[in-house]
Design an enzyme around this catalytic site. Structure first.
Site, PDB file in Angstrom:
ATOM      1  N   ARG A 155       0.824  -1.220   0.000  1.00 26.89           N
ATOM      2  CA  ARG A 155       0.000   0.000   0.000  1.00 26.89           C
ATOM      3  C   ARG A 155       0.854   1.265   0.000  1.00 26.89           C
ATOM      4  O   ARG A 155       0.639   2.184  -0.799  1.00 26.89           O
ATOM      5  CB  ARG A 155      -0.928  -0.015   1.228  1.00 26.89           C
ATOM      6  CG  ARG A 155      -2.000  -1.078   1.168  1.00 26.89           C
ATOM      7  CD  ARG A 155      -2.747  -1.190   2.474  1.00 26.89           C
ATOM      8  NE  ARG A 155      -1.909  -1.769   3.501  1.00 26.89           N
ATOM      9  CZ  ARG A 155      -2.194  -2.880   4.182  1.00 26.89           C
ATOM     10  NH1 ARG A 155      -3.325  -3.513   3.967  1.00 26.89           N
ATOM     11  NH2 ARG A 155      -1.366  -3.350   5.091  1.00 26.89           N
ATOM     12  N   ILE A 156       1.837   1.338   0.905  1.00 26.35           N
ATOM     13  CA  ILE A 156       2.653   2.557   1.005  1.00 26.35           C
ATOM     14  C   ILE A 156       3.611   2.651  -0.191  1.00 26.35           C
ATOM     15  O   ILE A 156       3.769   3.714  -0.799  1.00 26.35           O
ATOM     16  CB  ILE A 156       3.413   2.586   2.351  1.00 26.35           C
ATOM     17  CG1 ILE A 156       2.409   2.640   3.512  1.00 26.35           C
ATOM     18  CG2 ILE A 156       4.372   3.786   2.413  1.00 26.35           C
ATOM     19  CD1 ILE A 156       3.005   2.455   4.893  1.00 26.35           C
ATOM     20  N   THR A 235      11.497   3.962   5.629  1.00 26.83           N
ATOM     21  CA  THR A 235      10.376   4.488   6.438  1.00 26.83           C
ATOM     22  C   THR A 235       9.544   3.328   6.980  1.00 26.83           C
ATOM     23  O   THR A 235       8.427   3.548   7.448  1.00 26.83           O
ATOM     24  CB  THR A 235       9.452   5.417   5.605  1.00 26.83           C
ATOM     25  OG1 THR A 235       8.964   4.669   4.492  1.00 26.83           O
ATOM     26  CG2 THR A 235      10.160   6.657   5.122  1.00 26.83           C
ATOM     27  N   ARG A 237      10.624  -0.023   9.119  1.00 26.73           N
ATOM     28  CA  ARG A 237      11.009  -0.277  10.514  1.00 26.73           C
ATOM     29  C   ARG A 237      12.534  -0.310  10.572  1.00 26.73           C
ATOM     30  O   ARG A 237      13.182  -0.902   9.685  1.00 26.73           O
ATOM     31  CB  ARG A 237      10.462  -1.623  11.019  1.00 26.73           C
ATOM     32  CG  ARG A 237       8.987  -1.650  11.341  1.00 26.73           C
ATOM     33  CD  ARG A 237       8.633  -0.869  12.616  1.00 26.73           C
ATOM     34  NE  ARG A 237       7.215  -0.947  12.933  1.00 26.73           N
ATOM     35  CZ  ARG A 237       6.302  -0.062  12.548  1.00 26.73           C
ATOM     36  NH1 ARG A 237       6.647   0.993  11.833  1.00 26.73           N
ATOM     37  NH2 ARG A 237       5.029  -0.205  12.910  1.00 26.73           N
ATOM     38  N   GLU A 266      15.129   2.637  18.456  1.00 30.06           N
ATOM     39  CA  GLU A 266      14.386   3.894  18.642  1.00 30.06           C
ATOM     40  C   GLU A 266      14.141   4.082  20.127  1.00 30.06           C
ATOM     41  O   GLU A 266      13.808   3.107  20.798  1.00 30.06           O
ATOM     42  CB  GLU A 266      13.046   3.851  17.892  1.00 30.06           C
ATOM     43  CG  GLU A 266      13.240   3.900  16.399  1.00 30.06           C
ATOM     44  CD  GLU A 266      11.944   3.963  15.596  1.00 30.06           C
ATOM     45  OE1 GLU A 266      10.868   4.154  16.203  1.00 30.06           O
ATOM     46  OE2 GLU A 266      12.011   3.811  14.373  1.00 30.06           O
ATOM     47  N   HIS A 285      10.586   9.009  13.364  1.00 29.57           N
ATOM     48  CA  HIS A 285       9.402   8.166  13.134  1.00 29.57           C
ATOM     49  C   HIS A 285       8.122   9.017  13.036  1.00 29.57           C
ATOM     50  O   HIS A 285       7.181   8.845  13.810  1.00 29.57           O
ATOM     51  CB  HIS A 285       9.271   7.126  14.260  1.00 29.57           C
ATOM     52  CG  HIS A 285       8.520   5.894  13.833  1.00 29.57           C
ATOM     53  ND1 HIS A 285       8.851   4.620  14.250  1.00 29.57           N
ATOM     54  CD2 HIS A 285       7.441   5.736  13.016  1.00 29.57           C
ATOM     55  CE1 HIS A 285       8.002   3.749  13.723  1.00 29.57           C
ATOM     56  NE2 HIS A 285       7.139   4.408  12.972  1.00 29.57           N
TER      57      HIS A 285
HETATM   58  P1  NAP Z   1       1.646  -3.766   2.989  1.00 29.90           P
HETATM   59  O1  NAP Z   1       0.603  -3.173   2.110  1.00 29.90           O
HETATM   60  O2  NAP Z   1       1.373  -5.068   3.651  1.00 29.90           O
HETATM   61  O3  NAP Z   1       2.997  -3.844   2.142  1.00 29.90           O
HETATM   62  C1  NAP Z   1       4.103  -4.556   2.564  1.00 29.90           C
HETATM   63  C2  NAP Z   1       4.760  -5.165   1.361  1.00 29.90           C
HETATM   64  O4  NAP Z   1       5.945  -5.843   1.775  1.00 29.90           O
HETATM   65  C3  NAP Z   1       3.885  -6.187   0.658  1.00 29.90           C
HETATM   66  O5  NAP Z   1       3.779  -5.818  -0.677  1.00 29.90           O
HETATM   67  C4  NAP Z   1       4.640  -7.505   0.793  1.00 29.90           C
HETATM   68  O6  NAP Z   1       4.520  -8.214  -0.428  1.00 29.90           O
HETATM   69  C5  NAP Z   1       6.073  -7.039   1.036  1.00 29.90           C
HETATM   70  N1  NAP Z   1       6.849  -7.987   1.833  1.00 29.90           N
HETATM   71  C6  NAP Z   1       6.568  -8.478   3.051  1.00 29.90           C
HETATM   72  N2  NAP Z   1       7.510  -9.356   3.437  1.00 29.90           N
HETATM   73  C7  NAP Z   1       8.410  -9.406   2.428  1.00 29.90           C
HETATM   74  C8  NAP Z   1       9.601 -10.125   2.221  1.00 29.90           C
HETATM   75  N3  NAP Z   1      10.051 -11.011   3.121  1.00 29.90           N
HETATM   76  N4  NAP Z   1      10.286  -9.933   1.080  1.00 29.90           N
HETATM   77  C9  NAP Z   1       9.822  -9.064   0.159  1.00 29.90           C
HETATM   78  N5  NAP Z   1       8.698  -8.357   0.290  1.00 29.90           N
HETATM   79  C10 NAP Z   1       7.997  -8.529   1.415  1.00 29.90           C
HETATM   80  O7  NAP Z   1       2.008  -2.772   4.176  1.00 29.90           O
HETATM   81  P2  NAP Z   1       1.980  -1.162   4.166  1.00 29.90           P
HETATM   82  O8  NAP Z   1       0.658  -0.696   4.630  1.00 29.90           O
HETATM   83  O9  NAP Z   1       2.518  -0.676   2.865  1.00 29.90           O
HETATM   84  O10 NAP Z   1       3.024  -0.887   5.352  1.00 29.90           O
HETATM   85  C11 NAP Z   1       4.364  -1.345   5.240  1.00 29.90           C
HETATM   86  C12 NAP Z   1       5.143  -1.106   6.520  1.00 29.90           C
HETATM   87  O11 NAP Z   1       5.395   0.269   6.679  1.00 29.90           O
HETATM   88  C13 NAP Z   1       4.403  -1.482   7.811  1.00 29.90           C
HETATM   89  O12 NAP Z   1       4.547  -2.853   8.110  1.00 29.90           O
HETATM   90  C14 NAP Z   1       5.080  -0.618   8.848  1.00 29.90           C
HETATM   91  O13 NAP Z   1       6.126  -1.330   9.459  1.00 29.90           O
HETATM   92  C15 NAP Z   1       5.660   0.530   8.041  1.00 29.90           C
HETATM   93  N6  NAP Z   1       5.065   1.840   8.382  1.00 29.90           N
HETATM   94  C16 NAP Z   1       5.848   2.836   8.901  1.00 29.90           C
HETATM   95  C17 NAP Z   1       5.307   4.069   9.200  1.00 29.90           C
HETATM   96  C18 NAP Z   1       6.126   5.182   9.740  1.00 29.90           C
HETATM   97  O14 NAP Z   1       5.614   5.970  10.536  1.00 29.90           O
HETATM   98  N7  NAP Z   1       7.371   5.325   9.351  1.00 29.90           N
HETATM   99  C19 NAP Z   1       3.936   4.297   8.967  1.00 29.90           C
HETATM  100  C20 NAP Z   1       3.171   3.272   8.440  1.00 29.90           C
HETATM  101  C21 NAP Z   1       3.738   2.048   8.142  1.00 29.90           C
HETATM  102  P3  NAP Z   1       4.592  -9.812  -0.494  1.00 29.90           P
HETATM  103  O15 NAP Z   1       3.652 -10.331   0.552  1.00 29.90           O
HETATM  104  O16 NAP Z   1       4.205 -10.119  -1.896  1.00 29.90           O
HETATM  105  O17 NAP Z   1       6.019 -10.162  -0.218  1.00 29.90           O
END
Ligand code: NAP
Length: 319
Positions: A155-156, A235, A237, A266, A285
């Site tokens: 999503r992000i 951005t 973890r 952190e 963060h």
């Molecule tokens: P999401 O939609 O679930 O996207 C995560 C992506 O990572 C998925 O496309 C997944 O695809 C891929 N992925 C997971 N494990 C993987 C692996 N081992 N190898 C390769 N690709 C992998 O999640 P999101 O909503 O975009 O959020 C992502 C992350 O951003 C969150 O988990 C959170 O930790 C972080 N975040 C940080 C902040 C901040 O304040 N900085 C804010 C919001 C979120 P596949 O399943 O196809 O591998």
């Protein structure tokens, strides 16, 4: 029904809970709860709305099996033992989608700041060094047409890819475990191997969740496979990168720059060398930190609490 909330919440959100006959207890101290304090509070409540870095691990869940719902005020749930929650039949929710744009914007901002050395130039004014003009001193790099690599295009990552494509016509490559067909059809994103992602990205932005598979994945070995002109953005973890290895890669010219919204650990200590480097920008963060997004997150988390306490299906369940 009673909910324990680990931070103070906006008035209108509190009123909404009260309007559903839910008694609200907010943690008002300006420090994180200790694990034993969290257990103590939750024992006398029916639901937990968790804001901040609380560990929802097996010892916690085992001590509070009565909880009817746990709502996280984040999309990331690496702090939750999902298997233990399932075993105890405690529903857990997160806040997907509503924070995607704001967080992607933070990655975009870091990409721009590092590419143009914005923080370094800001510091030169503070140091009284805005004087003699040298046209070739500490120049930035153009992003137009450069390749954006995304590790974890979900999503992000999708929102960042869209912005980078629109602003700079950046070709998008990505590495996921599964194909992202929407990103491929709408943005022309190309799925590559992990090594190709490292070798071909001019900017490499990390958006996968923290897991056993991704922990420490960006380290000395992987930085060495990147272009020496490349910019590393995280951005997601802090646990995904090894911070000593990153500092060394930046000091030794293995890669050109880094932008971090998340650090390991952190909070980052104020004398961390990364904070004093020309080619690094670090934020505490703040990925989702816009008024609109933070309101949307707490409202979604609250709606999950209300649904859970009514015994209804959660709006955005993790399981
Ligand atoms: P999401 O939609 O679930 O996207 C995560 C992506 O990572 C998925 O496309 C997944 O695809 C891929 N992925 C997971 N494990 C993987 C692996 N081992 N190898 C390769 N690709 C992998 O999640 P999101 O909503 O975009 O959020 C992502 C992350 O951003 C969150 O988990 C959170 O930790 C972080 N975040 C940080 C902040 C901040 O304040 N900085 C804010 C919001 C979120 P596949 O399943 O196809 O591998």
């Amino acid at each position: 029904m009673k909910v324990f909330i680990t931070r103070e919440i906006p008035e209108e959100v509190r009123e909404k809970l009260i309007g559903h006959d839910i008694t609200v207890t907010e943690w008002t101290e300006k420090r994180d709860l200790k694990p034993e304090e969290l257990i103590q509070y939750c024992k006398s409540h029916d639901a937990l709305l968790s804001v901040g870095p609380n560990k929802i691990n097996r010892p916690f869940l085992g001590a509070c099996p009565h909880l009817k719902v746990i709502a996280l005020n984040s999309v990331g749930y690496d702090n939750v033992d999902v298997a233990a929650a399932k075993e105890l039949a405690i529903p857990v929710s997160n806040t997907p989608d509503v924070l995607s744009k704001a967080t992607a914007d933070t990655a975009f901002m870091l990409m721009m700041m590092v590419a143009r050395k914005a923080l370094y130039w800001h510091k030169t004014i503070m140091d009284g060094e805005w004087g003699f003009f040298e046209p070739m001193k500490e120049t930035g790099i153009e992003l137009q047409g450069k390749t954006l690599g995304i590790f974890g295009l979900g999503r992000i990552g999708f929102e960042l890819a869209k912005s980078a494509k629109g602003a700079f016509d950046m070709p998008i490559i990505y590495y996921n475990r599964h194909q992202n067909e929407e990103a491929e059809s709408k943005l022309g994103a190309k799925l590559v191997s992990f090594d190709q992602l490292l070798a071909q990205s001019d900017v490499l932005s990390i958006h996968a969740n923290l897991s056993k598979e991704t922990m420490g994945l960006f380290n000395k070995k992987t930085f060495a496979k990147m272009k020496k002109e490349a910019i590393f953005i995280n951005t997601a973890r802090g646990g995904l990168h090894n911070e000593d290895d990153l500092r060394q890669a930046l000091e030794n010219g293995v890669i050109a720059g880094a932008g971090l919204d998340v650090t390991n650990p952190e909070p980052m200590v104020p004398n961390n060398p990364l904070l004093f480097m020309k080619n690094a920008t670090v934020l505490p963060h703040i990925g989702s930190s816009t008024f609109e997004t933070r309101m949307a997150m707490i409202q979604l988390a609250t709606d999950n609490i209300i649904a859970g306490l009514k015994g209804e299906k959660l709006l955005t369940p993790i399981w």
